[in-house]
Write a protein that holds these residues in place. Structure first.
Motif: not given
Length: 216
Positions: A3-6, A51-57, A59-66, A75-82
């Motif tokens: 499993q991935s960290p996310a 929202l968080f899982l979509s962002f994590a997926e 980010s992983a596709a973009d090669g960003v390490p968890s 993580s998603p930006p504040d304004d998206e969560i708000e």
């Protein structure tokens, strides 16, 4: 496949998210007034998880390490969560928030997500504090004052004078921990069809009419 960290983080983050929502005075008030449905809070948590899982997926596709130390990368930006929080409150409770507390909730959710990633789904001090704070909120069911990070403070990251009796406190700006934890409650489940809600009678004997809105 491992499993991935996310994926490892999601179960404990789901519980932590419910804990945050349980302690949030806006939702506490809505719940005590009988607004929404029994599953409304779970629906909001599911929106947050999506929202968080979509962002994590992505980010992983973009090669960003968890393991990145930057909240903006993991993580998603504040304004998206708000926006998700505000929309969910309107959709589930017909509630328009004006106190700005969604900003504090969003910040705490981002920090909780990082802790869940860093501990590979085990959780840590912040998860525990939110659990304790939300449990206390449930027991008291009337105290309001979500301070989840910086309410009553100057700049973000400064230590707050508020203690754990308020249900949240700033633990220290080095790790960004905030004391706002949740209750023992099952993790979000698949959304259910909503049943028609019975009229709500306030303490003065007046019936409160609430307009129900569909989910997005």
């Amino acid at each position: 496949a491992s499993q991935s960290p996310a994926e490892l983080a999601i179960p404990i983050f789901a519980k932590a998210t419910l804990n945050v929502l349980t302690f949030w005075p806006a939702l506490r008030l809505a719940s005590t007034q009988g607004w929404g449905r029994p599953e409304s809070k779970t629906h909001i948590a599911e929106d947050i998880l999506d929202l968080f899982l979509s962002f994590a997926e992505q980010s992983a596709a973009d090669g960003v390490p968890s393991t990145s130390t930057s909240l903006n990368q993991i993580s998603p930006p504040d304004d998206e969560i708000e926006l998700v929080l505000l929309h969910a409150l309107e959709s589930e409770y017909a509630l328009s928030l004006e106190d700005g507390s969604e900003k504090l909730v969003a910040r705490d959710l981002r920090r909780l997500w990082k802790e869940c990633l860093d501990t590979l789904g085990q959780g840590g001090d912040m998860c525990k504090k939110f659990a304790d704070a939300a449990a206390k909120a449930k027991a008291e069911d009337g105290e309001s004052g979500y301070q989840g990070g910086s309410r009553g403070q100057g700049a973000e990251g400064e230590d707050s004078d508020s203690d754990s009796e308020s249900g949240s406190e700033e633990e220290g700006d080095e790790d960004g921990d905030v004391a706002m934890d949740g209750v023992e409650e099952s993790a979000p489940e698949p959304r259910q069809a909503k049943a028609k809600e019975e009229p709500v009678i306030d303490e003065d004997g007046f019936q409160m009419v609430q307009k129900k809105k569909g989910r997005r």
